[in-house]
Motif scaffolding. Structure first.
Motif, PDB file in Angstrom:
ATOM      1  N   GLY A 279       0.831  -1.194   0.000  1.00 58.36           N
ATOM      2  CA  GLY A 279       0.000   0.000   0.000  1.00 58.36           C
ATOM      3  C   GLY A 279       0.869   1.248   0.000  1.00 58.36           C
ATOM      4  O   GLY A 279       2.062   1.204  -0.322  1.00 58.36           O
ATOM      5  N   GLU A 280       0.259   2.351   0.398  1.00 55.91           N
ATOM      6  CA  GLU A 280       0.944   3.642   0.295  1.00 55.91           C
ATOM      7  C   GLU A 280       1.608   4.047   1.619  1.00 55.91           C
ATOM      8  O   GLU A 280       2.837   4.105   1.717  1.00 55.91           O
ATOM      9  CB  GLU A 280      -0.107   4.668  -0.135  1.00 55.91           C
ATOM     10  CG  GLU A 280       0.403   6.057  -0.294  1.00 55.91           C
ATOM     11  CD  GLU A 280      -0.741   6.997  -0.710  1.00 55.91           C
ATOM     12  OE1 GLU A 280      -1.596   6.600  -1.528  1.00 55.91           O
ATOM     13  OE2 GLU A 280      -0.765   8.126  -0.212  1.00 55.91           O
ATOM     14  N   ALA A 281       0.780   4.304   2.609  1.00 58.22           N
ATOM     15  CA  ALA A 281       1.295   4.817   3.883  1.00 58.22           C
ATOM     16  C   ALA A 281       0.248   4.575   4.961  1.00 58.22           C
ATOM     17  O   ALA A 281      -0.943   4.492   4.657  1.00 58.22           O
ATOM     18  CB  ALA A 281       1.564   6.321   3.768  1.00 58.22           C
ATOM     19  N   PRO A 282       0.684   4.473   6.213  1.00 57.45           N
ATOM     20  CA  PRO A 282      -0.295   4.289   7.281  1.00 57.45           C
ATOM     21  C   PRO A 282      -1.204   5.502   7.435  1.00 57.45           C
ATOM     22  O   PRO A 282      -0.785   6.635   7.187  1.00 57.45           O
ATOM     23  CB  PRO A 282       0.573   4.141   8.541  1.00 57.45           C
ATOM     24  CG  PRO A 282       1.970   3.931   8.070  1.00 57.45           C
ATOM     25  CD  PRO A 282       2.066   4.519   6.710  1.00 57.45           C
ATOM     26  N   GLY A 283      -2.434   5.261   7.833  1.00 58.94           N
ATOM     27  CA  GLY A 283      -3.351   6.336   8.227  1.00 58.94           C
ATOM     28  C   GLY A 283      -3.461   6.347   9.751  1.00 58.94           C
ATOM     29  O   GLY A 283      -2.627   5.752  10.446  1.00 58.94           O
TER      30      GLY A 283
ATOM     31  N   GLU B  59      -3.858   2.895  11.532  1.00 57.30           N
ATOM     32  CA  GLU B  59      -2.636   2.103  11.403  1.00 57.30           C
ATOM     33  C   GLU B  59      -1.551   2.660  12.317  1.00 57.30           C
ATOM     34  O   GLU B  59      -0.823   1.912  12.980  1.00 57.30           O
ATOM     35  CB  GLU B  59      -2.161   2.115   9.938  1.00 57.30           C
ATOM     36  CG  GLU B  59      -3.103   1.390   8.970  1.00 57.30           C
ATOM     37  CD  GLU B  59      -4.344   2.185   8.591  1.00 57.30           C
ATOM     38  OE1 GLU B  59      -4.320   3.426   8.747  1.00 57.30           O
ATOM     39  OE2 GLU B  59      -5.338   1.567   8.146  1.00 57.30           O
TER      40      GLU B  59
ATOM     41  N   PRO C 148      -0.958  -2.562   9.285  1.00 60.62           N
ATOM     42  CA  PRO C 148      -1.454  -1.960   8.036  1.00 60.62           C
ATOM     43  C   PRO C 148      -2.937  -2.241   7.792  1.00 60.62           C
ATOM     44  O   PRO C 148      -3.472  -3.258   8.236  1.00 60.62           O
ATOM     45  CB  PRO C 148      -0.603  -2.645   6.956  1.00 60.62           C
ATOM     46  CG  PRO C 148      -0.211  -3.944   7.539  1.00 60.62           C
ATOM     47  CD  PRO C 148      -0.123  -3.741   9.037  1.00 60.62           C
ATOM     48  N   PHE C 149      -3.562  -1.347   7.067  1.00 60.48           N
ATOM     49  CA  PHE C 149      -4.939  -1.526   6.577  1.00 60.48           C
ATOM     50  C   PHE C 149      -5.897  -1.975   7.685  1.00 60.48           C
ATOM     51  O   PHE C 149      -6.451  -3.072   7.645  1.00 60.48           O
ATOM     52  CB  PHE C 149      -4.966  -2.481   5.376  1.00 60.48           C
ATOM     53  CG  PHE C 149      -4.450  -1.844   4.121  1.00 60.48           C
ATOM     54  CD1 PHE C 149      -5.265  -1.017   3.360  1.00 60.48           C
ATOM     55  CD2 PHE C 149      -3.136  -2.036   3.713  1.00 60.48           C
ATOM     56  CE1 PHE C 149      -4.790  -0.403   2.214  1.00 60.48           C
ATOM     57  CE2 PHE C 149      -2.642  -1.410   2.569  1.00 60.48           C
ATOM     58  CZ  PHE C 149      -3.475  -0.593   1.817  1.00 60.48           C
TER      59      PHE C 149
ATOM     60  N   SER D  50     -10.942   0.724   4.624  1.00 61.19           N
ATOM     61  CA  SER D  50     -10.307   0.207   3.405  1.00 61.19           C
ATOM     62  C   SER D  50      -9.701  -1.175   3.675  1.00 61.19           C
ATOM     63  O   SER D  50      -9.688  -2.042   2.804  1.00 61.19           O
ATOM     64  CB  SER D  50      -9.270   1.190   2.847  1.00 61.19           C
ATOM     65  OG  SER D  50      -8.260   1.422   3.765  1.00 61.19           O
TER      66      SER D  50
ATOM     67  N   ASN E  16       3.754  -1.212   3.391  1.00 59.12           N
ATOM     68  CA  ASN E  16       3.495   0.061   2.713  1.00 59.12           C
ATOM     69  C   ASN E  16       4.793   0.642   2.162  1.00 59.12           C
ATOM     70  O   ASN E  16       5.884   0.252   2.577  1.00 59.12           O
ATOM     71  CB  ASN E  16       2.887   1.062   3.703  1.00 59.12           C
ATOM     72  CG  ASN E  16       1.422   0.770   3.998  1.00 59.12           C
ATOM     73  OD1 ASN E  16       0.601   0.677   3.092  1.00 59.12           O
ATOM     74  ND2 ASN E  16       1.100   0.616   5.274  1.00 59.12           N
TER      75      ASN E  16
ATOM     76  N   HIS F 263      -6.390   1.137  -5.177  1.00 57.34           N
ATOM     77  CA  HIS F 263      -6.235   1.217  -3.731  1.00 57.34           C
ATOM     78  C   HIS F 263      -7.622   1.062  -3.093  1.00 57.34           C
ATOM     79  O   HIS F 263      -8.586   1.676  -3.580  1.00 57.34           O
ATOM     80  CB  HIS F 263      -5.628   2.573  -3.354  1.00 57.34           C
ATOM     81  CG  HIS F 263      -5.186   2.613  -1.930  1.00 57.34           C
ATOM     82  ND1 HIS F 263      -6.071   2.670  -0.881  1.00 57.34           N
ATOM     83  CD2 HIS F 263      -3.946   2.568  -1.374  1.00 57.34           C
ATOM     84  CE1 HIS F 263      -5.394   2.676   0.259  1.00 57.34           C
ATOM     85  NE2 HIS F 263      -4.103   2.609  -0.017  1.00 57.34           N
TER      86      HIS F 263
HETATM   87  N1  URA Z   1      -3.712   2.918   3.252  1.00 56.67           N
HETATM   88  C1  URA Z   1      -2.524   2.377   2.928  1.00 56.67           C
HETATM   89  O1  URA Z   1      -2.044   2.574   1.822  1.00 56.67           O
HETATM   90  N2  URA Z   1      -1.912   1.627   3.824  1.00 56.67           N
HETATM   91  C2  URA Z   1      -2.410   1.362   5.023  1.00 56.67           C
HETATM   92  O2  URA Z   1      -1.787   0.648   5.793  1.00 56.67           O
HETATM   93  C3  URA Z   1      -3.651   1.933   5.342  1.00 56.67           C
HETATM   94  C4  URA Z   1      -4.287   2.710   4.448  1.00 56.67           C
END
Ligand code: URA
Length: 182
Positions: free
Chosen positions: A41-45, A48, A54-55, A59, A81, A155
């Motif tokens: 994925g991209e990055a923690p929100g 997370e 993650p995730f 989502s 991520n 995503h």
């Molecule tokens: N979106 C992401 O790309 N990664 C995560 O871990 C959570 C949301």
């Protein structure tokens, strides 16, 4: 200590970019380190960052549903991520943050050595597959690089914003299933 634990230790204390100043936890990645498939994925929100996994939010639940449709769960895949710390206000990670952080991901890929890498969304696909990757036109296409198969797909957060694309993503996941049993 295993290579993986060593990497986790290094990453836990990372201060290579400013994101360390606002993080609660690094989100190193989770799942099965012996898996033949990795999702990126991209990055923690926020969820997370608070949980270190993650995730975790809406989502993540959509991702879990699409995984279960092809007989997979978090226990038999590995998810990581592009960056390990939450960018403030969930903005996209910037170039410096990505360049400082992505070596951790490359090391994870080297250790896990998956046969398949699935990039979730544009940021991951542009970093891992090709710099001008377009999700709308290239999702679901397999690319073979360094003896691994790569695919970019939507995503899950983008799918929540635009549910019309969910059937296309589900089709991509069925292609992933076919590739896994090949
Ligand atoms: N979106 C992401 O790309 N990664 C995560 O871990 C959570 C949301």
């Amino acid at each position: 200590m295993s290579c993986f634990e060593n990497l986790l230790n290094n990453c836990s204390g990372c201060r290579l970019c400013d994101l360390h100043k606002t993080r609660n936890n690094i989100v190193f990645g989770s799942g099965n380190k012996d898996s033949s498939i990795m999702f990126i994925g991209e990055a923690p929100g926020e969820n997370e960052d608070l949980s270190g996994k993650p995730f975790m939010g809406r989502s993540g639940r959509l991702l879990d549903r699409m995984l279960s449709q092809i007989g997979l769960s978090r226990d038999n895949i590995f998810i990581a991520n592009i960056v390990k710390c939450r960018p403030p206000l969930n903005r996209n990670p910037n170039k410096t943050e990505i360049s400082k952080c992505i070596p951790y991901l490359f090391k994870q890929i080297e250790i896990i050595n998956p046969k398949i890498i699935v990039c979730l969304g544009r940021v991951a696909a542009c970093e891992i597959i090709s710099k001008d990757f377009k999700v709308t036109s290239q999702h679901g296409q397999w690319i073979c690089k360094n003896q691994r198969m790569y695919m970019g797909t939507f995503h899950p957060a983008a799918l929540l914003r635009n549910p019309n694309n969910i059937p296309f993503a589900e089709q991509d996941f069925f292609e992933i299933k076919k590739q896994l049993i090949r």
